[in-house]
Design an enzyme around this catalytic site. Structure first.
Site, short mmCIF file in Angstrom:
data_model
loop_
_atom_site.label_atom_id
_atom_site.label_comp_id
_atom_site.label_asym_id
_atom_site.label_seq_id
_atom_site.Cartn_x
_atom_site.Cartn_y
_atom_site.Cartn_z
N HIS A 308 36.39 39.59 37.82
CA HIS A 308 37.15 40.55 38.61
C HIS A 308 37.27 40.04 40.03
O HIS A 308 36.34 39.42 40.54
CB HIS A 308 36.45 41.92 38.62
CG HIS A 308 37.36 43.03 39.02
ND1 HIS A 308 37.62 43.34 40.33
CD2 HIS A 308 38.08 43.88 38.27
CE1 HIS A 308 38.46 44.35 40.37
NE2 HIS A 308 38.75 44.71 39.14
N ASP A 366 38.26 46.31 31.07
CA ASP A 366 39.05 46.00 29.86
C ASP A 366 38.21 45.50 28.71
O ASP A 366 38.72 45.30 27.61
CB ASP A 366 40.11 44.95 30.21
CG ASP A 366 41.14 45.53 31.16
OD1 ASP A 366 41.28 45.02 32.27
OD2 ASP A 366 41.75 46.55 30.80
C1 SDX Z 1 42.00 44.52 35.82
O1 SDX Z 1 42.28 44.29 40.74
C2 SDX Z 1 41.89 45.24 40.00
O2 SDX Z 1 41.24 46.19 40.45
C3 SDX Z 1 42.29 45.16 38.54
C4 SDX Z 1 41.73 46.24 37.62
C5 SDX Z 1 42.29 47.61 37.95
O3 SDX Z 1 41.63 48.59 37.58
O4 SDX Z 1 43.42 47.68 38.47
O5 SDX Z 1 40.32 46.27 37.72
C6 SDX Z 1 42.10 45.97 36.16
O6 SDX Z 1 42.97 43.81 35.95
C7 SDX Z 1 40.66 43.96 35.41
C8 SDX Z 1 40.71 42.41 35.18
C9 SDX Z 1 41.29 42.17 33.79
N1 SDX Z 1 41.56 40.72 33.59
C10 SDX Z 1 40.82 39.98 32.74
O7 SDX Z 1 39.81 40.38 32.15
C11 SDX Z 1 41.37 38.56 32.54
C12 SDX Z 1 40.21 37.57 32.62
N2 SDX Z 1 39.74 37.53 34.01
C13 SDX Z 1 40.31 36.58 34.90
O8 SDX Z 1 41.55 36.05 34.62
C14 SDX Z 1 39.90 36.72 36.36
O9 SDX Z 1 38.56 36.98 36.38
C15 SDX Z 1 40.63 37.74 37.21
C16 SDX Z 1 42.09 37.54 37.17
C17 SDX Z 1 40.30 39.11 36.76
C18 SDX Z 1 40.13 37.56 38.65
O10 SDX Z 1 40.53 36.32 39.05
P1 SDX Z 1 40.26 35.80 40.56
O11 SDX Z 1 39.57 36.81 41.37
O12 SDX Z 1 41.52 35.24 41.08
O13 SDX Z 1 39.20 34.71 40.32
P2 SDX Z 1 39.52 33.23 39.99
O14 SDX Z 1 40.62 33.17 38.96
O15 SDX Z 1 39.72 32.50 41.26
O16 SDX Z 1 38.17 32.80 39.26
C19 SDX Z 1 37.05 32.42 40.04
C20 SDX Z 1 36.35 31.39 39.17
C21 SDX Z 1 37.29 30.30 38.67
O17 SDX Z 1 36.52 29.13 38.48
P3 SDX Z 1 36.63 27.98 39.67
O18 SDX Z 1 38.11 27.66 39.82
O19 SDX Z 1 36.04 28.64 40.90
O20 SDX Z 1 35.83 26.84 39.12
O21 SDX Z 1 35.83 32.05 37.99
C22 SDX Z 1 36.48 31.51 36.84
C23 SDX Z 1 37.72 30.79 37.29
O22 SDX Z 1 38.03 29.71 36.42
N3 SDX Z 1 36.79 32.65 36.00
C24 SDX Z 1 36.62 32.69 34.69
C25 SDX Z 1 37.05 33.98 34.32
N4 SDX Z 1 37.46 34.65 35.38
C26 SDX Z 1 37.31 33.83 36.44
N5 SDX Z 1 36.16 31.78 33.80
C27 SDX Z 1 36.12 32.18 32.52
N6 SDX Z 1 36.50 33.41 32.06
C28 SDX Z 1 36.97 34.33 32.94
N7 SDX Z 1 37.34 35.53 32.51
#
Ligand code: SDX
Length: 431
Positions: A308, A366
């Site tokens: 998140h 989720d």
């Molecule tokens: C919702 O914003 C909100 O409040 C949203 C929400 C709401 O109520 O409105 O809470 C609802 O959207 C919840 C999130 C649902 N999405 C998912 O579950 C999809 C999987 N999660 C990711 O795609 C990700 O965690 C996000 C999009 C939720 C957040 O992404 P960020 O904050 O942009 O973080 P990032 O992509 O920069 O990740 C940071 C690091 C990265 O590694 P590095 O590049 O630093 O090496 O963490 C890793 C990412 O690769 N990472 C993950 C991961 N999520 C982040 N690695 C594996 N699996 C994951 N799910």
């Protein structure tokens, strides 16, 4: 407005600029850069808005490190346990918990706006039966402005109120109709004798051929899912609604834009993607392979339902949702649900893995919602529409708050331009 006794000093090429620091009720201080470009001729750079406050708001506060979520100051855990969705709608819209009389009046108003214009039924029939229900919702909600002209003037407070009530009331009807259309069953009209969640379940699962009794435990679980998704400060879809509204677009167009943004698998579409991922994993034996893929920088695979932007601790909504999952699956006699078993093992394995610990990746809202919704009989394609109908009150509350803000202006970000500088046109024979 917040206290501005503190300031930050920015020095560029020997010139110093004082930037006021605004102190909120809760959360980090905010450096006010509104005059930065006019004073220093520079932009700030923050793709994805990881360090940017786009507005001030009094509706919802999240502390990502503590795993805390407050709606008008009330913790989500208490609202999920003691309140119900329409009362939370009132709280988000008006800022205070309602008196018994105000709640009764509000619920009666919403109940009497649940039907949609009969002519709108034709919209659904313009879609293929296999259209994703989110496509139908974006289309039908956007078209509402063609039917409810008398609540599109955003400068009229009464019209804003009526539009708010219409959207909150009609979204379950539209979502249920999208579902019925996708399975070739007749639409089921809303019923005024059922509460909001029971009415939605009835519109989804009743058929004209027989009586359908809504199970009160399922209705309570449905209502809790609505409450857990109601609002979440300036997430992507809410920011989309605010940006659309800043141009003066009508409320139905703004909410349709929010639905479109929520659809993405990185946002509201994650509940559908999470369940599809759990089904693809198939059994706890396959979890190590998927954990390895999620950690592999060369593999685009991510654990859906994990991570998140704000929560660097447990998402408090996921904790409540997990309790609901156990209740619903026990009721549905699927406590041995292999998907839930895989989900619980996946959660345990991910939380024990240093990659997820280091990056502070915890289950989000989720992760468990899809398991409950599937156990209730919904197809995965209905998961995000249910998120959308729940979040409508959050979008609307933030929309109303922005319209009431005297300093509101059209949102118009700038950019870091890296393209070509000025150059002359070259005739095709000379290229
Ligand atoms: C919702 O914003 C909100 O409040 C949203 C929400 C709401 O109520 O409105 O809470 C609802 O959207 C919840 C999130 C649902 N999405 C998912 O579950 C999809 C999987 N999660 C990711 O795609 C990700 O965690 C996000 C999009 C939720 C957040 O992404 P960020 O904050 O942009 O973080 P990032 O992509 O920069 O990740 C940071 C690091 C990265 O590694 P590095 O590049 O630093 O090496 O963490 C890793 C990412 O690769 N990472 C993950 C991961 N999520 C982040 N690695 C594996 N699996 C994951 N799910």
């Amino acid at each position: 407005m917040s206290d501005t006794s503190k300031s930050a000093t920015l020095t560029i090429d020997g010139e110093s600029y004082d930037l006021p620091i605004l102190t909120p009720t809760c959360g980090p201080d905010v450096v006010d850069i509104r005059k930065l470009y006019s004073q220093a001729g520079v932009f700030t750079y923050d793709p994805g808005f990881t360090s940017t406050a786009s507005c001030d708001s009094s509706i919802t506060f999240i502390d990502g490190d503590k795993g805390e979520l407050l709606h008008r100051g009330y913790p989500i855990e208490q609202l999920a346990e003691k309140s119900h969705y329409l009362e939370v709608c009132y709280l988000l819209l008006y800022g205070e918990l309602p008196s018994a009389a105000d709640l009764e009046k509000f619920e009666a108003t919403i109940t009497r706006h649940t039907m949609i214009h009969e002519q709108m039924h034709n919209f659904f029939r313009g879609f293929r039966r296999d259209a994703h229900p989110m496509a139908t919702m974006v289309g039908v909600v956007g078209a509402m402005s063609a039917f409810y002209h008398d609540s599109t003037d955003i400068g009229d407070e009464r019209q804003r109120e009526v539009a708010s009530h219409r959207l909150i009331a009609k979204m379950p009807t539209i979502a249920a109709m999208a579902y019925k259309y996708s399975i070739g069953q007749p639409f089921v009209y809303p019923r005024n004798d059922l509460d909001y969640a029971a009415n939605f379940l009835h519109m989804c699962f009743a058929v004209p051929a027989e009586e359908y009794e809504v199970d009160p435990i399922l209705a309570r679980a449905m209502d809790r899912i609505f409450t857990l998704h109601a609002d979440h400060e300036q997430n992507a879809s809410t920011s989309t609604v605010r940006l659309a509204s800043s141009s003066g677009a009508n409320p139905f167009a703004c909410i349709a834009a929010g639905i479109a943004c929520l659809w993405g698998p990185a946002h509201g579409g994650a509940n559908q993607a999470c369940l599809e991922m759990l089904k693809e994993i198939g059994s706890p034996d396959n979890i190590p392979e998927y954990i390895a893929r999620a950690k592999d920088k060369n593999d685009p695979f991510r654990l859906m339902g994990f991570g998140h932007r704000v929560y660097k601790n447990f998402d408090p909504r996921a904790t409540v949702m997990k309790q609901s999952a156990d209740e619903v699956l026990d009721l549905m006699g699927v406590e041995n649900n292999p998907i839930l078993a895989t989900a619980k093992e996946l959660e345990k394995a991910a939380l024990a893995d240093e990659y997820f610990a280091e990056k502070k990746l915890f289950p989000n809202v989720d992760f468990y919602s899809g398991i409950i919704l599937e156990a209730m009989g919904f197809p995965t394609s209905m998961f995000t529409p249910i998120f959308a109908l729940s979040r409508t009150v959050g979008w609307i509350s933030q929309w109303k708050e922005q319209l009431a803000d005297p300093q509101m202006k059209i949102g118009r970000p700038r950019q870091l331009y890296e393209g070509s500088g000025p150059r002359d046109y070259v005739d095709i024979e000379n290229r």
